[in-house]
Design an enzyme around this catalytic site. Structure first.
Site, PDB file in Angstrom:
ATOM      1  N   LYS A  44      17.479   7.797  -4.876  1.00 32.57           N
ATOM      2  CA  LYS A  44      16.612   8.893  -4.908  1.00 32.57           C
ATOM      3  C   LYS A  44      14.972   8.232  -4.482  1.00 32.57           C
ATOM      4  O   LYS A  44      14.337   9.788  -3.871  1.00 32.57           O
ATOM      5  CB  LYS A  44      15.824   8.912  -6.630  1.00 32.57           C
ATOM      6  CG  LYS A  44      16.727   9.644  -7.505  1.00 32.57           C
ATOM      7  CD  LYS A  44      17.418  11.436  -7.106  1.00 32.57           C
ATOM      8  CE  LYS A  44      17.273  12.440  -8.034  1.00 32.57           C
ATOM      9  NZ  LYS A  44      18.221  13.536  -7.565  1.00 32.57           N
ATOM     10  N   TYR A  52      20.833   4.218  -9.092  1.00 43.06           N
ATOM     11  CA  TYR A  52      20.048   6.190  -8.922  1.00 43.06           C
ATOM     12  C   TYR A  52      18.625   6.080  -8.677  1.00 43.06           C
ATOM     13  O   TYR A  52      18.700   6.394  -7.439  1.00 43.06           O
ATOM     14  CB  TYR A  52      20.156   6.367 -10.319  1.00 43.06           C
ATOM     15  CG  TYR A  52      19.608   7.560 -10.763  1.00 43.06           C
ATOM     16  CD1 TYR A  52      20.557   8.973 -10.295  1.00 43.06           C
ATOM     17  CD2 TYR A  52      18.389   7.879 -10.788  1.00 43.06           C
ATOM     18  CE1 TYR A  52      20.290  10.169 -10.273  1.00 43.06           C
ATOM     19  CE2 TYR A  52      17.966   8.942 -11.454  1.00 43.06           C
ATOM     20  CZ  TYR A  52      18.727  10.057 -11.484  1.00 43.06           C
ATOM     21  OH  TYR A  52      18.204  11.863 -11.534  1.00 43.06           O
TER      22      TYR A  52
END
Ligand code: FAD
Lengths: 239, 429
Positions: free
Chosen positions: A149, A145
């Protein structure tokens, strides 16, 4: 008019309520048509002057281009879609990993770029993109993740510089942990912020045309410390 | 709105483990769950130890609003706090509100809550025009007020299914103020003064009394109010000024501190020069909401609230009797509220209010002696045909429950087979 991508996310819904309460006009994009209709109805009752919804595959480039082409003049936009990647699953299942990158990174960049191009033709506009503090350092527990990002953050930072002369403002939003249905089963520390308070920060950042915002603000300090931890220590942390 | 705790009820002090599920508009779990709102019930009606809680606080969308008639359709997880905040500036307000606005529409229906205007408006259920109810066995259905399931669902303690949406009649609001008038009463050890004041105030839409249960004279303060205009700043509530950051130390629980608090409070009220004043409606209806997590005042051991109602004919005699029993048994209390219910029929099969007088008092960290005293009070209430409020309870015996609510078997018959609560297991044993 304000355009919201990923309107069914908890933070987006809270922001939509704030905008509705002040009587804004909204266009909402998301995957789940039934949920979008409910969010639109809620916004109308709360005072939004006009709400349009478009459901579709928001990671598809064709959908993104078609959607942005239909938008009327758009002063503000929020790109809020995302998915909390299960890092362990990504280590086993590369298709899942690629899909997650598509949701969290590629489609985020595509929406932001497409909206920025449209706003450039208007000569003005602001886009807030929800990235994450997770993008500031790859960590044991959520590096899949976090890396998506990290990419999104870098993209927004660069695009902000590119669009400066064309009157378009790109805001990188870096929330910390948010207390949402997704995280409700986690053990909560003091650092969890409500979706409502993060949304208020986003509404404010768009109005004030900020560049990079940490929400809540103390995450800026926390991340300064996190980045300063030497790698030979960091690599041993299961955090 | 999010609950203060996903597991604990407002009164805390229970040990319960739950699986947490979140209502998402699709099929229901098929075994052992309980719908839950904001967990503002004091005891185990919102607890399902060893099973699942199906949280509905995120299903909080407003669906439509008829500006002409004040009819709101919303999801059942919408809070009265949110509804009031959106509607007050437009001149509407929920027809009935309890002493906190942090309750969901689903929770307000499932306990059929009452407010300071019971003598005019009856219970919350009377403002409900229609409910969308989803059951684990028969799916979702819209039920109107004449449907037999309606009566079982209002005050149905969440047991008849998940309330997904409701249509509510809101009340007209002339402005964000309340013209409030304060009178002290009592001192003679009975409630005659209170009853006369209350009868003389029947034209006021909101009435409530505060009574000092530690004082043998039963002195008290009577409040009555009516809506009025106010400055624009009053249209929105003031954000909570203070959060209880930690649990209060044990001595706060004590009888002596309660006594001191009550004296100071009474004196402050009786010495106030202005007996009539205009206050923001938020302050009038929801004084405790000014302190977030106010329930921590009572420390880790938690507390229950003892709320009973006795029929009108019996009230003058039995209320002082029950209160002196509790005082002699040293069941300490800071805040006791006294309110008269009118003869307005409640739509729920199991609704708490009946024509008569109700008293609610906090009982911090009840020990065994306190519990025995409360059991004795239960018997006194039952003997005169009264009942105790399930929404505030964590302790009444199943024998007493069945005396208070002899109609309970009708709710058991209407219960969704997959739904149960710790409360229901306890009282129907
Ligand atoms: C400070 C304070 C003051 C209060 N004052 C009053 C008062 O003046 N008058 C009064 O009547 N009460 C009062 N109460 C009690 C409160 O109003 C009730 O307990 C209310 O039901 C709480 O609502 P909730 O949303 O928190 O529901 P919860 O406490 O979470 O649940 C209550 C019940 O509703 C059921 N339920 C919740 N949501 C649903 C749903 N979607 N579908 C089906 N069932 C559901 C649950 O299963 C449970 O049985 C007060 C409480 C507090 C903390």
């Amino acid at each position: 008019m304000i355009c919201v991508v990923g309107a069914t996310s908890a933070v987006a819904q809270a922001a939509i309520r704030d905008w509705a309460a002040r009587g804004d006009e909204l266009v909402l994009f998301g995957r789940n048509a039934a949920e979008l209709e409910r969010i639109a109805a809620d916004a109308r009752v709360r005072g939004a002057v006009g709400v349009a919804v478009h459901a579709g595959e928001i990671t598809s480039i064709a959908f993104i281009e078609a959607a942005v082409a239909t938008l009327p003049i758009t002063q503000q936009a929020l790109v809020a879609h995302g998915s909390l990647t299960d890092a362990a699953r990504g280590m086993e299942d590369l298709r899942y990993l690629a899909e997650q990158f598509n949701v969290n990174f590629i489609s985020g960049c595509a929406w932001t770029q497409c909206l920025a191009n449209k706003m450039a033709t208007q000569g003005s506009g602001s886009i807030a993109v929800i990235s994450s503090v997770a993008g500031e350092r790859g960590r044991y527990s959520n590096f899949a993740y976090g890396s998506a990002k990290a990419g999104l953050t870098a993209f927004c930072d660069g695009l902000r510089a590119r669009m400066l002369a064309r009157g378009v403002h790109v805001i990188t939003v870096k929330p910390g942990s948010i207390d949402t249905p997704m995280t409700a089963s986690m053990k909560k520390g003091l650092l969890f912020a409500s979706a409502e308070s993060v949304a208020k920060g986003i509404v404010r950042a768009l109005d004030q045309q900020r560049d990079v915002v940490y929400l809540p603000r103390y995450w800026q300090l926390i991340m300064t410390i996190v980045r300063a931890i030497p790698e030979r220590v960091a690599k041993r942390l299961k955090w | 709105m999010t609950p203060l705790s996903l597991d604990q009820p407002w009164g805390r002090g229970l040990s319960a483990t739950h699986e947490h599920l979140f209502a998402d508009g699709d099929a229901l779990p098929t075994k052992n769950f309980l719908p839950r709102g904001l967990g503002r019930s004091y005891g185990d009606v919102c607890v399902n130890d060893g099973g699942a809680l199906l949280h509905s606080f995120r299903r909080d969308r407003l669906i439509s609003f008829d500006e002409v008639h004040g009819v709101l359709r919303c999801e059942a997880g919408a809070s009265l706090a949110d509804i009031a905040q959106v509607m007050v500036p437009r001149g509407w307000f929920p027809s009935v509100v309890p002493g906190t606005r942090y309750v969901t529409v689903g929770g307000a229906i499932a306990n059929d809550v009452h407010g300071k205007n019971h003598h005019i408006a009856g219970t919350f259920g009377r403002s409900v025009q229609s409910i969308k109810l989803r059951r684990s066995d028969t799916g979702a259905r819209e039920i109107g007020t004449t449907d037999p399931t309606f009566g079982a669902t209002v005050a149905g303690l969440g047991l008849t299914g998940l309330i997904e949406e409701a249509t509510l009649q809101l009340g007209v609001l002339p402005g964000p103020g309340i013209a409030q008038d304060t009178t002290v009463f009592g001192g003679a050890g009975n409630i005659d003064d209170y009853v006369s004041l209350d009868e003389a105030s029947s034209a006021w839409p909101y009435t409530v009394g505060w009574i000092d249960t530690l004082d043998p004279g039963l002195r008290g303060v009577f409040f009555r109010g009516e809506h009025c205009d106010g400055p624009d700043e009053w249209l929105a509530p003031q954000p909570a000024k203070f959060t209880m950051p930690v649990d209060a130390p044990g001595w706060v629980l004590g009888r002596w501190s309660a006594k001191a608090f009550n004296s100071v409070y009474y004196r402050a009220q009786s010495m106030r020069t202005a007996r009539r004043e205009t206050v923001p409606l938020w302050q009038f209806f929801f004084p405790l909401d000014a302190v977030t997590a106010w329930n921590r005042v009572y420390g880790k051991r938690g507390f229950v609230q003892y709320q009973f109602v006795v029929p009108r004919e019996a009230a003058r005699e039995s209320v002082p009797k029950i209160l002196s029993h509790l005082r002699e048994s040293r069941v300490a209390s800071y805040l006791a509220v006294i309110k008269s219910f009118a003869a307005i029929a409640s739509p729920g099969l199991m609704s708490f209010p009946m024509p008569g007088v109700t008293v609610a008092l906090d009982v911090p960290g009840p020990n065994d002696a306190d519990r025995r005293a409360l059991d004795r009070a239960d018997a006194m209430v039952a003997d005169v045909g009264g009942r105790v409020y399930a929404a505030k309870d964590a302790r009444m015996s199943s024998v007493m429950f069945k005396r208070f609510y002899p109609q309970w078997e009708a709710l058991e018959a209407a219960r969704d087979p997959a739904i149960c609560s710790s409360f229901w297991r306890r009282v129907t044993r």
